[in-house]
Every structure is written in structure tokens, then in C-alpha cells.
Write an enzyme that holds these catalytic residues in place. Sequence first.
Site, mmCIF file in Angstrom:
data_model
loop_
_atom_site.group_PDB
_atom_site.id
_atom_site.type_symbol
_atom_site.label_atom_id
_atom_site.label_comp_id
_atom_site.label_asym_id
_atom_site.label_seq_id
_atom_site.Cartn_x
_atom_site.Cartn_y
_atom_site.Cartn_z
ATOM 1 N N SER A 109 -9.715 1.666 3.121
ATOM 2 C CA SER A 109 -8.631 2.593 2.043
ATOM 3 C C SER A 109 -7.733 1.688 1.319
ATOM 4 O O SER A 109 -7.158 2.014 0.336
ATOM 5 C CB SER A 109 -8.015 3.567 2.939
ATOM 6 O OG SER A 109 -7.137 2.890 3.867
ATOM 7 N N LYS A 168 0.985 -1.192 0.058
ATOM 8 C CA LYS A 168 -0.142 -0.155 0.076
ATOM 9 C C LYS A 168 0.794 1.238 0.022
ATOM 10 O O LYS A 168 1.987 1.402 0.635
ATOM 11 C CB LYS A 168 -1.098 -0.148 1.242
ATOM 12 C CG LYS A 168 -1.926 0.890 1.215
ATOM 13 C CD LYS A 168 -2.903 0.801 2.429
ATOM 14 C CE LYS A 168 -3.878 1.822 2.760
ATOM 15 N NZ LYS A 168 -4.762 1.612 3.937
ATOM 16 N N SER A 224 -9.915 -0.506 7.011
ATOM 17 C CA SER A 224 -9.261 -0.692 5.745
ATOM 18 C C SER A 224 -8.605 -1.802 5.107
ATOM 19 O O SER A 224 -8.098 -1.452 4.033
ATOM 20 C CB SER A 224 -8.083 0.474 5.831
ATOM 21 O OG SER A 224 -8.894 1.880 5.754
#
Lengths: 482, 475, 94
Positions: free
Chosen positions: A150, A75, A174
Site C-alpha cells: 500500500s 505516507k 506494504s
Amino acid sequence: MDLFRWTIQEASAAFREGRCIPAELMASVNSRIEAVEDKIHAYVSVAGDAAVQQAASLSAGNEASPLWGVPIALKDNLATRGMRTTCSSKILESFCPPYDATVVSRLRGAGALFSGKTNLDEFAMGSSTETSYKGTTRNPWDLTRIPGGSSGGSAAAVAADACVAALGSDTGGSIRQPAAHCGIVGLKPTYGRVSRFGLVAFASSLEQIGPLTKDVTDAAILLKAIAGHDHRDSTSVNVPVPDYPSLLNGDVQDMRIGVPQEYLQVGVQREVREAIRNALDLLGAAGASIREISLPHTDYAVSTYYILATAEASSNLARYDGVKYGYRAEPVEDLLDMYRRSRAEGFGPEVKRRIMLGTYALSSGYYDAYYRKAQQVRTLIMRDFEAAFDVCDVLLAPTCPTTAFRIGEKVNDPLQMYLSDIYTISVNLAGIPGISIPCGFDGQGLPIGLQILGKHFDEATVLNAAYAYEQRTDWHGQRPAL
Amino acid sequence: MAYETIIGLEVHAQLKTRAKIFCSCSTEFGGPPNGHTCPVCLGMPGVLPVLNREVVNFVLKTGLALHCRINPFSRFARKNYFYPDLPKGYQISQYEHPLCEAGFLHIDLDGEQKRIGITRIHMEEDAGKNIHGEGSEPFSYVDLNRTGVPLMEIVSEPDMRSPREAAAYMRKLRTIVRYLDVCDGNMEQGSLRCDANVSLRRVGESAFGVRTELKNMNSFKHVEKALDYEVRRQARILDEGGSTVQETRLWDAERGVTVSMRGKEEAHDYRYFPDPDLVPLHVDAAWIDEIRATLPELPDEKMARFMTAYGLPRYDAEVLTVSRELSDYFEACNSVAQAPKVVSNWIMGDLLRECKGEDEALAQCPVNPDMLARMIQMIEQGTISGKIAKTVFGEMVKTGKTPEVIVKEKNLVQVTDEGTIAELVDRVIADHPEQVVQYRDGKEKVFGFLVGQVMKASRGKANPAVVNKLLKERL
Amino acid sequence: MKITGKEVAYVAHLARLALSDEEIEQFTGQLDAILAYVDKLNELDTEDVEPTAHVIPMGNVVREDAVDTGLPIEEVLANAPGTQDRFFRVPRII
Ligand SMILES: [Zn+2]
């Protein structure tokens, strides 16, 4: 054969048995990325040929590591030395850290390869990747829908086989929510289990880094690799890390499973509720004892979370001021103008909204009414879980009330967007571990996520309960047609 | 109108640790700009602070020396504001739960002791340095070497009633932190900084008046001067029937006035909250005991001991215990010389004059305690006179040679032989018949003149007692 | 109304965000809705409840007072939008 479809165990076994070398797998993953990236847009940046070269020159010696030669996606809020780390924000668009996050250096040490940096909601603030400055990632199961967020880029990449596994971060769901929406496995570890050093902070007291994988065993392998005490993170806890993969036996005989009644009430999509009921039946049949429990303060979790998370964020994001790194508006009238415009132009609307809310909650005269109050309710929410774990080994619930919503559907209604995190955020408030695993599909073919929660530092039991379910179903083996 | 002055001080002391408070960068002063920085003190994304244990130890030491309560639970908070020298956009400090609270120290004014309360002592990180371009240059430049250097903030009660008391408090605080070796106490270099809250009230009233906060007083002299000015300024306003306003004022040392910062100052809304990146501190009895065991003898105790053990007057004891270096010098010297008052006189006189009262100069002074002690022994044994000793001392400072060598080289040994002195006495009597007559007529003062002439004739080496005796006999 | 446009403008200043009038208006509406929702926390009596700042009870995490070499100056300044010599350069402060 499509090497890119491999799990970590499959890749590792192939390397060990000499059926394949890391450069071949890396090249296969790269070609897959090229093939699907136009459709899903999971990555912010890809390593490309450089990763293949790195794979080719990977030093022998730690082939015994299950991650040796395995392409992992990161990420883009995890600091990578010499690789841009943007948080999908304009304000960090060109930022290149001179350090690695602890999880990144641990993966490097284990011989893992990095396929690239994945998309996220700007600074991990969102549940859909729609707030990303780098464009929205699309759900591989339905390109008109959000992948969740996210860590939407990581989840979509894993679901689309555009990496073997990925790391994400989970501040309010997330990792678990995008894992649920993309039909993969996502684990948020206990707060303090994994070092946060190098994770670009959004809400420090809530977030953890964790794996997004194709199955539960991979999650166990990846967690083992990144977990453990780190002297660079004061909140990282010095407790032993069990050998998670070897503890997976699928035995849930006499395991006490609690079902929070508050998590199956109105607002839950019918198919989601059915899928959870079926999962409970299955685990009950496998020998677990199921009981209803109550988490009475569930209704207050979203409020609590959005005060605490935004307050911390307002302070954590103060460092983006156009002085040491990142975007600076130019030309400017004076210092104040530089601050105000750099930040106004560098941050997107959702980030600004949260900074505003958090700044307000901490401002003079409101601290007690909002921030302190929320900290007190956090205590009550923690106590709910403590009481539940007095009588249960794990709790079982849906990860999300619904399957993935359409791109654009909630983007103009922040409160509705926040409420979609309702089943995941209590877990961050309590700091307990939670996993989301695939447990079916709705009528439109969208994946449904089953969430299993455990006691502090009891990831082993959470993983084993998930493994038990996975062993008895084949949802995890299903892949979107892309 | 008669007013009572109310002063409270907030003192920032830079702690003498090797590394910064939350990262391992050096605290060394004066490195190349941004040369002592790392991702942590630069506030880069994703990095985290880890507390330097020595910072806690130093503040605990200070807290114990100032008789504070050590809080068993304390923690760090973030103070949020934007400034280019503050890379994270917040300063890590302590707010609700400081490490130390409710202590005191004693100041000495004209032999009277006064107790000044300490409200709290907390830990925090320093900010960097902004350098402003020259003239109309539209830029400022940021150096973050000082960012993250550990500070302790010592907040006093509003217990001081005059600028003199405030200055005495500052000096005492400096003495204590230097005894503890936790801060070098250098105000000019900024390792000890002081802000003051000043207000006046009519004598007899119990409520406090409106206070101003005074900043930028970077030497002991300026603390007193600035406060003097501010007290007079407020008194004048009140005398004229006006009222003072709560504001921050800067001391302008060149013009000798305090200037309002009004207008340049932001409304403060620091949005303090507990720093989620740092965990609480639990200081237990064992930790406190461990630190207590390292405490040196403190200035008040030492002063009392100097008075009882050495029979020194209070004034001497106070001067000699103003720093650990000076009191150590005294004790080392006296352990050889065994003449406390004489040693004290030499230290307070010639030695301190030579070192201008600075400990650095004392450490580098060529006259070490042993040399001074042996010189004093030579006086006590009559080898040299007190007067000659002044010359010897000067030579020791200049050349670093031992007193024995100097006395020998310069042939300064005192003459005690009566025969030799008698010759000089006789010559002086013969050369000054007028004065001899005057003396015999009862003008006793002239005796001193004649002694002086004999000493001069001996180039200061004659033993004064023998000179006296022989002169009296012959007159 | 839980929050006024004036308060939003004040908060925007504290947070150093230049907002247009439309943005102020939009944020006022959105923050007002969120704060109205958050208000439900006041249904709970928390008078005797300790606030939680850390979920895992721990303390005294410290390191030794040892010095490491810092970052090379090129890396210190590599990401900075304005530099001069070894300094970060910003618009004049005063
Ligand atoms: Zn540093």
C-alpha cells in the site's frame, strides 16, 4: 546539477560542506514534484512553499543530524499535527490530527523536512494503490503499471526523485512490495522496533513503520532515526537501537544465508527466479554460505493473514462512525442510519470487503473456526522461522512472485490480489525484519526485488547483507526515465 | 407454590485513580463537557492505550480482599459495539483471562453468616455520557469525560437466595471497596453500579430457571425493592402456569416496577478478541506480596477484634465496622475514654443520628473523637449526668465548643453536695404530700416521679445517685 | 457455499455498513471464494498449538497514575461533523 537526485548521505554531506542549504534542496525537490506528479501521482498533499520557508528558517544546532534539512515524504496514514492525514479515504478526507505520530516527531527533532503526504491504498488495504480514494499512483518505470502498495505513493516518490526518502508502513508487505516494484530499498523493521503511535491502525499486531530509500545506507540512517522505545506504544520494545549506518561493512564472509525452497516454486516469474539465483551466486562468491531451508507452512500464510488482519481491521475501523471526526452522511433518518450510511459512503469497496470478512471471522459461532485457528497457524509459521534461524543468519527470497502488474489487472479479483503478497506476509505474521532491495530488471524493464529476512531485532545483519549485495551491483543507481 | 429465588450480581465499581485507565486524562467528576479528553480517550486515528498501573493495583487489592485467585496471566480484550458514547467502537475489557477469579465474601443476616462466591473481577474502561435533547429535539449530545475512567466488574456466583441477601451483599461489597479506598462506593453518583440476574425455581429442584437481567438500580434501597418486585412478578407468572423469558428489564423507580427492554435490545454479538494494542499482564508473587502488604484490616477481621478486644456485642461491632471512618472514630474515642460500651452507645446513638450514617458527615461533624471521649469521661467521673450529657452533645454539634467550655458556660456541672440536694428533696416532699402518702402505702412507682421532681428542681444537675439515696432516707 | 446472503446482511448490520442488494450479492460471492480458500487452514492439526496474539513475548507495560492536561476544547471538536456548545452532536439516540 539536479539536487533532487541526492540520497540522504549526499544531501547531508553537501549541507555540512556548505555546498548547499536546505531551502535549495527543498525547492529542487518541489520543482521535481511539480514536474513528475502529473505522471505518477505519488502525493495526496504536498507541503510546497511552506516547506521551503521552513527549510529557510530551520534552526541551526543539529546540523550533525544526518537528516537535518532533508526532505522526507510521509505516507498519509502517519499522523501529522496540523497537516491533513487522510489514509486516502473519503471518510478521513478532511481530518487534521492535533498530534504527531512518534516517528514524525522524531524526524522533526532530527531536523528533517516534510515534502508532503503520499498516496496509499485506502487505509493501507491493498497491494497497488488502486483502492485509494485519491486515485491510483503509477509506477515511474511504466506508467501503465501499479507501483505496488500500500505504500505505493512513497515508493513512487522515492523512485521518481520526488523526495529524498520516505516513510511507509508494512502490514503484509506494504513497504517491501512497492519498493520491489519501484526499484528502491524498503525495510520493514521487527515488530515493536518502531513506535506505532500515530500510525492509523489497520492490523495492529502486524504492522510497522519503515523507510523507503534510494539505497541501503539511507535505510540504515532513517531506521536509526525512527527506531526505539516509545512509552506511548505498549507494544514498542525497550531494546537498544544499534548505530545501523556505522555497522554497514559489506562483509558477508561466513554469513549463513538460507533460501526457503517454498519461495521459488511455481508461480514465480522466470526472470525473478533468475535474478534471485544470480544474487545467491554473488553473495556465495563473496563468502556467504548458502543453504536451502524449508518454511513448511508458507502455503497457509495468506489465509492466516487475511483472517487476522481483517479481524483486527474490523475493530480498528469501528471508530469511523461520523461522530467525532470524519465523513458523516447527511441528512439521515436516525442514529443507525447515520452509522450505516456514513460508513458505507465513507469507505471504499476493498475496505468494506475486509471489514465484512473480519467481522464475520469474529462473529458469534465462527471465532474458533477462523480467528483462533488463524492464531494457532500463526504460531506454526513463527516456529518455521525460528527453526530456520537456528541454522541461518538471514533468509533470502524474492519480494514478489512477479514484477509490477498492470493497473486494473487484479482489481476485480480480491483473492488474486491477496495472493500477490504471498512472500511478504509471513514476515509480518512472524514479526521479523525484512528488506527489499533492487536486484535486476525483467524483459520489460521492470524492477525486481530481492528480499532479505532476519531474526527479531537483527536489522543490523539484514542491512549489512543488503549492503554487501548493493556494494557489488549497481541496480540501485538506476532511475526511471520520466 | 413455593419457589427458591436465585440471584447473582454484576457490580461495576469506578476506581479512585487520578488518571484514566489508558490515558493521562483526569478522572475528576463534573468537569466541563469534553474537558477531560485527549486523542487517546477520544479514539482518534492512530493513538494507542497504555495501562495505568494503579488500576491493576486497585483490582489486585480487591481480589485479595475477596479471597480471589490472582491469575498469573491475564489480558485485555476488545468488546465491539457501536454507540456514540463509545468513541473507538469497542470497549477495552477483559474476557477470557480476567485478573482475579474464584473468591468469596461473607454477608451477615440476623447474626447468621453466609458465604457468597465471587466468579471473577476484571478491569475495563467506562463509556462516556449521552445527553438527550429536550422534548422533540432531534439530537443527542455526547460528553466523553467519563470515557476511559477505570472500572472493575465484580461478578458474583448465583448464590443469593433473597433480595435481602442481595442488598446485604451490595452493602458488604461497598464496605470492602471503601475500606480498601479503591472506590468511593457512591451508588447515586454511579461510582457503584449493579445489575442482577434473577430466576426462580421450585423448591427442591436443582436446575436453574430462566433468568432475567435487571438493570438501572441506582441505590441500595432500589436494589432490594427492584428485586422484590421482580421475584413477585416471576412467581406470579409461574403460579399462573406461564413461563418467564430470558430478557433484560429496567427498574422504573418512579412507578416501582420492572419494565422489559425487549425490542429495544440488539442481539449481542460483541466479537471479543485479544486487544493487539496491549500486552499481557504477568502478575507474579512479588507483585501480589507488595499489594498484600498494603491491605488494611478488613471489616470481618475488625469486627472480630472489636468483639474480643473491647468486649462489644456482635451487633455493636458490626455497626461500628461498617466503614473505616466510623471504626477509626470509635478507636480514637475509646483510646481516650477507655469505656468501650459507653463509647459504642454514644456513637451508635447520638453521633450516627447526627450524621445520618454518612461518612462525609462524620468527617465534618464538629464533635471529634477527642471531644466525645472527654465528655464521656465527665460522665464517668460524675462531673455531669448522662442526661446533661445529651445537652452537652447537642451544644458541641451546634457550636463546636469543647465539653469543658460548654459545661462551664452553661453551668451544667453535676451537683453532688448532699446538703444542696437535701434542700431540694425536702422541698419536693413538702410540695407533694399526696404522692408521699401513696409511696408510703406501697405504691413504689411514685418514687420515680419524686426523683424526677428533684432532678427538675435541680435543672437536671443533681447527681441521681445522691438524689435516690436522700429521698429514700427521708421517705 | 461457505456464507449465505443472509449471513452477509447480518454481518453488514454488525459492521454498520448500509449495503445495497447488489453489494450484498457481490460480497457474498467474494467472501465465499475467500473463505473457501481460507478453509485450507483446516488441513492443519492445531489441537495442541498455542494461539499467538503477540509475536514478541512481553508483558506488564504500564504507566504511573499521573494526570496530564487534556486537549483544548477547540481541538477536541475541530474535526467533528456535528457539535453544539462543548458537545458532539448526533441524531437523537432514543
Ligand atoms: Zn484521555
